[in-house]
Write an enzyme that holds these catalytic residues in place. Structure first.
Site, PDB file in Angstrom:
ATOM      1  N   LYS A  11      -0.649   5.075   4.378  1.00  0.00           N
ATOM      2  CA  LYS A  11      -1.529   4.180   5.132  1.00  0.00           C
ATOM      3  C   LYS A  11      -1.029   4.030   6.569  1.00  0.00           C
ATOM      4  O   LYS A  11       0.161   3.807   6.792  1.00  0.00           O
ATOM      5  CB  LYS A  11      -1.608   2.811   4.436  1.00  0.00           C
ATOM      6  CG  LYS A  11      -2.607   1.858   5.090  1.00  0.00           C
ATOM      7  CD  LYS A  11      -2.949   0.690   4.184  1.00  0.00           C
ATOM      8  CE  LYS A  11      -3.901  -0.298   4.832  1.00  0.00           C
ATOM      9  NZ  LYS A  11      -5.190   0.296   5.214  1.00  0.00           N
ATOM     10  N   HIS A  17       0.842  -1.211   0.000  1.00  0.00           N
ATOM     11  CA  HIS A  17       0.000   0.000   0.000  1.00  0.00           C
ATOM     12  C   HIS A  17       0.871   1.254   0.000  1.00  0.00           C
ATOM     13  O   HIS A  17       2.064   1.196   0.302  1.00  0.00           O
ATOM     14  CB  HIS A  17      -0.920   0.023   1.221  1.00  0.00           C
ATOM     15  CG  HIS A  17      -2.097  -0.897   1.098  1.00  0.00           C
ATOM     16  ND1 HIS A  17      -2.041  -2.221   1.467  1.00  0.00           N
ATOM     17  CD2 HIS A  17      -3.363  -0.696   0.641  1.00  0.00           C
ATOM     18  CE1 HIS A  17      -3.218  -2.802   1.246  1.00  0.00           C
ATOM     19  NE2 HIS A  17      -4.037  -1.896   0.735  1.00  0.00           N
TER      20      HIS A  17
HETATM   21  N1  LIG Z   1     -13.048  -1.135   2.737  1.00  0.00           N
HETATM   22  C1  LIG Z   1     -12.421  -0.648   1.654  1.00  0.00           C
HETATM   23  O1  LIG Z   1     -12.712  -1.020   0.503  1.00  0.00           O
HETATM   24  C2  LIG Z   1     -11.340   0.374   1.830  1.00  0.00           C
HETATM   25  C3  LIG Z   1     -11.049   0.846   3.077  1.00  0.00           C
HETATM   26  N2  LIG Z   1     -10.143   1.862   3.225  1.00  0.00           N
HETATM   27  C4  LIG Z   1      -9.984   2.371   4.561  1.00  0.00           C
HETATM   28  O2  LIG Z   1     -10.674   3.621   4.648  1.00  0.00           O
HETATM   29  C5  LIG Z   1     -10.036   4.446   5.595  1.00  0.00           C
HETATM   30  C6  LIG Z   1      -9.729   5.804   4.965  1.00  0.00           C
HETATM   31  O3  LIG Z   1      -8.750   5.654   3.968  1.00  0.00           O
HETATM   32  P1  LIG Z   1      -8.180   6.932   3.186  1.00  0.00           P
HETATM   33  O4  LIG Z   1      -9.289   7.655   2.510  1.00  0.00           O
HETATM   34  O5  LIG Z   1      -7.027   6.465   2.384  1.00  0.00           O
HETATM   35  O6  LIG Z   1      -7.633   7.805   4.420  1.00  0.00           O
HETATM   36  P2  LIG Z   1      -7.504   9.399   4.536  1.00  0.00           P
HETATM   37  O7  LIG Z   1      -6.649   9.645   5.725  1.00  0.00           O
HETATM   38  O8  LIG Z   1      -7.110   9.978   3.225  1.00  0.00           O
HETATM   39  O9  LIG Z   1      -9.013   9.885   4.821  1.00  0.00           O
HETATM   40  C7  LIG Z   1      -9.654   9.752   6.049  1.00  0.00           C
HETATM   41  C8  LIG Z   1     -10.431  11.014   6.266  1.00  0.00           C
HETATM   42  O10 LIG Z   1     -11.235  10.862   7.449  1.00  0.00           O
HETATM   43  C9  LIG Z   1     -11.067  12.047   8.184  1.00  0.00           C
HETATM   44  N3  LIG Z   1     -11.455  11.948   9.580  1.00  0.00           N
HETATM   45  C10 LIG Z   1     -10.681  11.897  10.706  1.00  0.00           C
HETATM   46  N4  LIG Z   1     -11.452  11.881  11.813  1.00  0.00           N
HETATM   47  C11 LIG Z   1     -12.745  11.941  11.373  1.00  0.00           C
HETATM   48  C12 LIG Z   1     -13.986  12.002  12.033  1.00  0.00           C
HETATM   49  N5  LIG Z   1     -14.052  12.010  13.385  1.00  0.00           N
HETATM   50  N6  LIG Z   1     -15.121  12.066  11.296  1.00  0.00           N
HETATM   51  C13 LIG Z   1     -15.062  12.065   9.944  1.00  0.00           C
HETATM   52  N7  LIG Z   1     -13.903  12.050   9.268  1.00  0.00           N
HETATM   53  C14 LIG Z   1     -12.751  11.975   9.965  1.00  0.00           C
HETATM   54  C15 LIG Z   1      -9.609  12.401   7.991  1.00  0.00           C
HETATM   55  O11 LIG Z   1      -9.311  13.709   8.410  1.00  0.00           O
HETATM   56  P3  LIG Z   1      -7.789  14.017   8.909  1.00  0.00           P
HETATM   57  O12 LIG Z   1      -6.917  13.799   7.718  1.00  0.00           O
HETATM   58  O13 LIG Z   1      -7.833  15.428   9.344  1.00  0.00           O
HETATM   59  O14 LIG Z   1      -7.517  13.048  10.037  1.00  0.00           O
HETATM   60  C16 LIG Z   1      -9.506  12.224   6.491  1.00  0.00           C
HETATM   61  O15 LIG Z   1      -9.985  13.341   5.794  1.00  0.00           O
HETATM   62  C17 LIG Z   1      -8.795   3.670   6.073  1.00  0.00           C
HETATM   63  O16 LIG Z   1      -9.119   2.977   7.250  1.00  0.00           O
HETATM   64  C18 LIG Z   1      -8.562   2.684   4.942  1.00  0.00           C
HETATM   65  O17 LIG Z   1      -7.847   1.547   5.339  1.00  0.00           O
HETATM   66  C19 LIG Z   1      -9.502   2.432   2.170  1.00  0.00           C
HETATM   67  C20 LIG Z   1      -9.738   1.983   0.906  1.00  0.00           C
HETATM   68  C21 LIG Z   1     -10.642   0.877   0.633  1.00  0.00           C
HETATM   69  O1  LIG Z   2      -5.796   2.184   3.138  1.00  0.00           O
HETATM   70  C1  LIG Z   2      -6.010   1.775   1.970  1.00  0.00           C
HETATM   71  O2  LIG Z   2      -5.631   2.391   0.973  1.00  0.00           O
HETATM   72  C2  LIG Z   2      -6.739   0.524   1.824  1.00  0.00           C
HETATM   73  N1  LIG Z   2      -7.212  -0.058   2.888  1.00  0.00           N
HETATM   74  C3  LIG Z   2      -8.017  -1.218   2.945  1.00  0.00           C
HETATM   75  C4  LIG Z   2      -7.399  -2.279   3.821  1.00  0.00           C
HETATM   76  O3  LIG Z   2      -6.747  -1.943   4.824  1.00  0.00           O
HETATM   77  O4  LIG Z   2      -7.577  -3.462   3.545  1.00  0.00           O
HETATM   78  C5  LIG Z   2      -8.474  -1.700   1.601  1.00  0.00           C
HETATM   79  C6  LIG Z   2      -7.561  -1.414   0.448  1.00  0.00           C
HETATM   80  O5  LIG Z   2      -6.574  -2.387   0.407  1.00  0.00           O
HETATM   81  C7  LIG Z   2      -7.002  -0.007   0.458  1.00  0.00           C
END
Ligand SMILES: NC(=O)C1=CN([C@@H]2O[C@H](COP(=O)(O)OP(=O)(O)OC[C@H]3O[C@@H](n4cnc5c(N)ncnc54)[C@H](OP(=O)(O)O)[C@@H]3O)[C@@H](O)[C@H]2O)C=CC1
Ligand SMILES: O=C(O)C1=N[C@H](C(=O)O)C[C@H](O)C1
Length: 269
Positions: A160, A156
Site C-alpha cells: 500500500k 494494511h
Molecule cells: N474504496 C475501497 O473500498 C478500496 C480502495 N482501495 C484503493 O484502490 C486503489 C488501488 O488499490 P490496489 O488494487 O491494491 O492497487 P494496485 O497498485 O494493485 O492497482 C492499481 C492499478 O491501477 C493501475 N494504474 C496506474 N495508473 C493508471 C491509470 N492512469 N489508469 C488506469 N490504471 C492505472 C496500476 O498500474 P501500475 O501498477 O503499473 O501503476 C495498477 O494496475 C488504492 O488507492 C487503494 O487504496 C483498495 C481497496 C478497497
Molecule cells: O489499499 C488497500 O488495500 C485499501 N485501501 C482502502 C483505504 O485506503 O482505506 C480501503 C481498504 O482498507 C483497503
C-alpha cells in the site's frame, strides 16, 4: 438486461477481484478493463490475468464508449482519467481510489454536478456499518468526565502506497465531528509531553499481505472500548463496488456514498 461496466485499474490487486466477481454476476458485463498504457498486462485477457477464466475483454488504456458505469480502483492519475472520461461521456462513476489530493477531490465534487458519482474510501459493508457504530459511540462519550482519548489504528499489506488509509481518515473525520476533536496526530516519537485532549492519533501499520483492518480505540480512565473491523480478503470491497455500480447507474447527477448504496444514510436506519 445486463449492466455494462468498465474497470479502471483492472490489472491491479482490486481490479483483478472486480473482474472475477463481475464475471460471476449475470447482471453485469465488463466492457472495458482499463490500466496504465505501459502496464505489462495491456493486451492480455482481463479474466486470464485475474485467474477467473477467459473473459473476451483485453486489458487496454482506451474506453470503448459503451460503458454504463465506470469503477475506479487505481491511482490518483488513473482516477483523474476516469473522472475526465465519465464527465465527457456522461457516464456514472464509482470512485474507490484513496490517497487523493485536494485538487482530485475538487474534481470529484465538480464531476458530481453533471454525473452521478459514488465516492467512498471503503466499499465494505462491515466497514461502513462500523462507521455508524463509531459515530454512535463518539456521540455518547463526547462529554464524559475525565475525557476520552481516540486513536485510529489501521493495518494494511506492505504494497500500500498511501497512509494513513482513506478509511482511517474517514473514521477520524466521523469521530472528530461527533466529539469536537480538532487535532490530527500522525504517530508519536520523543519527549512530546502528555497527550492533549483535543487530538485523534493515527497509526498506520504495514505488514505482509493484510487486506485491511481498522481499530478505533476510545480510551477512558478505568476502561476502554475498541471497535475492530477486518477484511478476510478483497471481495468485500469488490462486491461493494459492484453494488455501487448498479446503484449509481440508476441515479441522477449528484455525490453519493456507500451509506446511500447500503441504505445506512441518516433517516434510513
Ligand atoms: N474504496 C475501497 O473500498 C478500496 C480502495 N482501495 C484503493 O484502490 C486503489 C488501488 O488499490 P490496489 O488494487 O491494491 O492497487 P494496485 O497498485 O494493485 O492497482 C492499481 C492499478 O491501477 C493501475 N494504474 C496506474 N495508473 C493508471 C491509470 N492512469 N489508469 C488506469 N490504471 C492505472 C496500476 O498500474 P501500475 O501498477 O503499473 O501503476 C495498477 O494496475 C488504492 O488507492 C487503494 O487504496 C483498495 C481497496 C478497497
Ligand atoms: O489499499 C488497500 O488495500 C485499501 N485501501 C482502502 C483505504 O485506503 O482505506 C480501503 C481498504 O482498507 C483497503
Amino acid at each position: 438486461m445486463s449492466l455494462k461496466i468498465s474497470i479502471s485499474g483492472a490489472a491491479g490487486r482490486m481490479g483483478q477481484r472486480l473482474i472475477a466477481c463481475a464475471a460471476a454476476d449475470e447482471d453485469l458485463t465488463v466492457v472495458d478493463a482499463i490500466d496504465r498504457s505501459e502496464h505489462p498486462s495491456v493486451g492480455s485477457d482481463a479474466g486470464l490475468v485475474a485467474g477467473s477464466g477467459e473473459s473476451g475483454v483485453n486489458i487496454g488504456s482506451e474506453y470503448c464508449g459503451e460503458s454504463e458505469a465506470v469503477i475506479d480502483f487505481s491511482t490518483p492519475d488513473g482516477a483523474k482519467l476516469a473522472i475526465e472520461y465519465c464527465v465527457a461521456n456522461k457516464c456514472p462513476l464509482v470512485m474507490a481510489t484513496t490517497g487523493l489530493e485536494e485538487n482530485d477531490i475538487a474534481a470529484i465534487k465538480s464531476a458530481a454536478e453533471t454525473i452521478p458519482v459514488v465516492w467512498a474510501p471503503s466499499m465494505s459493508l462491515a466497514v461502513n456499518l462500523m462507521m455508524k457504530v463509531t459515530e454512535f459511540v463518539g456521540t455518547a462519550l463526547k462529554d464524559l468526565d475525565g475525557g476520552v482519548d481516540v486513536e485510529v489504528i489501521e493495518r494494511h499489506h506492505r504494497f500500500k502506497v498511501d497512509s494513513p488509509s482513506g478509511t482511517a481518515l474517514k473514521f477520524g473525520q466521523i469521530v472528530g465531528d461527533a466529539m469536537g476533536l480538532t487535532h490530527q496526530q500522525h504517530g508519536r516519537e520523543g519527549v512530546i509531553g502528555q497527550r492533549p485532549r483535543n487530538e485523534i492519533g493515527y497509526h498506520a501499520i504495514r505488514a505482509g499481505d493484510d487486506p485491511g483492518q481498522h481499530t478505533i480505540l476510545f480510551g477512558m480512565l478505568g476502561e476502554k472500548i475498541e471497535l475492530h473491523v477486518a477484511a478476510s480478503n478483497r471481495d468485500c470491497y469488490a462486491l461493494g463496488a459492484l453494488a455501487a455500480a448498479k446503484f449509481v447507474a440508476k441515479k441522477t447527477a449528484g455525490l453519493y456514498n456507500m451509506f446511500d448504496v447500503l441504505g445506512l444514510s441518516d433517516g434510513q436506519v
